[in-house]
Design a protein around this motif. Structure first.
Motif, PDB file in Angstrom:
ATOM      1  N   PRO A 100      49.713  17.288  30.961  1.00 47.48           N
ATOM      2  CA  PRO A 100      49.412  18.597  31.508  1.00 47.48           C
ATOM      3  C   PRO A 100      48.174  19.244  30.985  1.00 47.48           C
ATOM      4  O   PRO A 100      47.451  19.937  31.660  1.00 47.48           O
ATOM      5  CB  PRO A 100      50.715  19.356  30.704  1.00 47.48           C
ATOM      6  CG  PRO A 100      51.603  18.513  30.584  1.00 47.48           C
ATOM      7  CD  PRO A 100      51.027  17.061  30.257  1.00 47.48           C
ATOM      8  N   GLU A 101      47.574  19.024  29.905  1.00 47.82           N
ATOM      9  CA  GLU A 101      46.428  19.656  29.316  1.00 47.82           C
ATOM     10  C   GLU A 101      45.247  19.002  29.952  1.00 47.82           C
ATOM     11  O   GLU A 101      44.345  19.740  30.254  1.00 47.82           O
ATOM     12  CB  GLU A 101      46.295  19.216  27.977  1.00 47.82           C
ATOM     13  CG  GLU A 101      47.286  19.891  26.761  1.00 47.82           C
ATOM     14  CD  GLU A 101      48.714  19.225  27.085  1.00 47.82           C
ATOM     15  OE1 GLU A 101      48.842  17.772  27.023  1.00 47.82           O
ATOM     16  OE2 GLU A 101      49.577  19.742  26.987  1.00 47.82           O
ATOM     17  N   THR A 102      45.367  17.585  30.203  1.00 45.50           N
ATOM     18  CA  THR A 102      44.307  16.997  30.987  1.00 45.50           C
ATOM     19  C   THR A 102      44.214  17.419  32.430  1.00 45.50           C
ATOM     20  O   THR A 102      43.010  17.507  33.155  1.00 45.50           O
ATOM     21  CB  THR A 102      44.193  15.661  30.858  1.00 45.50           C
ATOM     22  OG1 THR A 102      45.408  14.885  30.979  1.00 45.50           O
ATOM     23  CG2 THR A 102      43.762  15.007  29.364  1.00 45.50           C
ATOM     24  N   ALA A 103      45.190  17.365  33.146  1.00 41.32           N
ATOM     25  CA  ALA A 103      45.443  17.957  34.402  1.00 41.32           C
ATOM     26  C   ALA A 103      44.697  19.148  34.730  1.00 41.32           C
ATOM     27  O   ALA A 103      43.829  19.462  35.502  1.00 41.32           O
ATOM     28  CB  ALA A 103      46.994  17.847  34.722  1.00 41.32           C
ATOM     29  N   ALA A 104      45.001  20.168  33.845  1.00 45.86           N
ATOM     30  CA  ALA A 104      44.431  21.677  33.916  1.00 45.86           C
ATOM     31  C   ALA A 104      43.106  21.545  33.779  1.00 45.86           C
ATOM     32  O   ALA A 104      42.073  22.248  34.400  1.00 45.86           O
ATOM     33  CB  ALA A 104      45.174  22.270  32.704  1.00 45.86           C
TER      34      ALA A 104
END
Ligand code: ATP
Ligand code: MG
Length: 137
Positions: free
Chosen positions: A120-124
């Motif tokens: 989720p962090e890298t996607a954002a």
């Protein structure tokens, strides 16, 4: 509902496979909510893949990602990050499962047709690197 970031890489855009890859994405129940074609500089590719800066293939990877235009996308769906990783298949096409994008289209471990965020962090972060808020509805 979750969002993930995708790149259709130069080996795939060059072979005119954008539509075929998008068909697999949509068949998996993921919605393409933003999409554009861009041509990265090696420096922009280097920033995107900075996490791999110490890996032996980093230079080659940045040159490859800047070699031709790519299609960057935002995908949305239930559990989109993990679902897209499943649709992509293993990094090395020789190890990718039947029916996956990389099994069907990838040429090698380097020229492996697609990128998908891994958390989720890298996607954002990745979505914000390539898309302005106003482009995402
Ligand atoms: P991506 O991050 O592109 O979605 P991935 O998460 O499956 O792929 P990573 O380990 O994050 O794989 O590696 C990033 C990219 O670097 C790979 O997709 C591939 O293009 C390239 N790469 C990885 N390992 C190698 C290798 N041994 N030789 C050449 N290129 C490699
Ligand atoms: Mg990765």
């Amino acid at each position: 509902i979750q969002r993930t970031f995708s790149i259709i890489k130069p080996d795939a855009t060059k072979r005119n496979l954008t539509g075929a890859i998008n068909a697999k994405i949509e068949a998996a129940g993921l919605r393409i909510i933003a999409q554009k074609r861009i041509h990265m500089t090696p420096a922009q590719a280097g920033t995107f893949y900075a996490v791999h800066a110490e890996r032996p293939f980093y230079g080659e990877l940045c040159e490859f990602m800047a070699s031709e235009p790519v299609v960057v996308q935002v995908l949305e769906g239930e559990d989109a990050i993990a679902k897209y990783r499943d649709v992509m298949g293993a990094t090395d096409p020789a190890e990718a499962a039947e029916g996956t994008i990389r099994k069907e289209f990838a040429l090698s471990k380097g020229e492996n047709s697609v990128h998908g965020s891994d958390a989720p962090e890298t996607a954002a972060e990745e979505i914000a690197y390539f898309f302005a808020g106003i482009e995402l509805v």
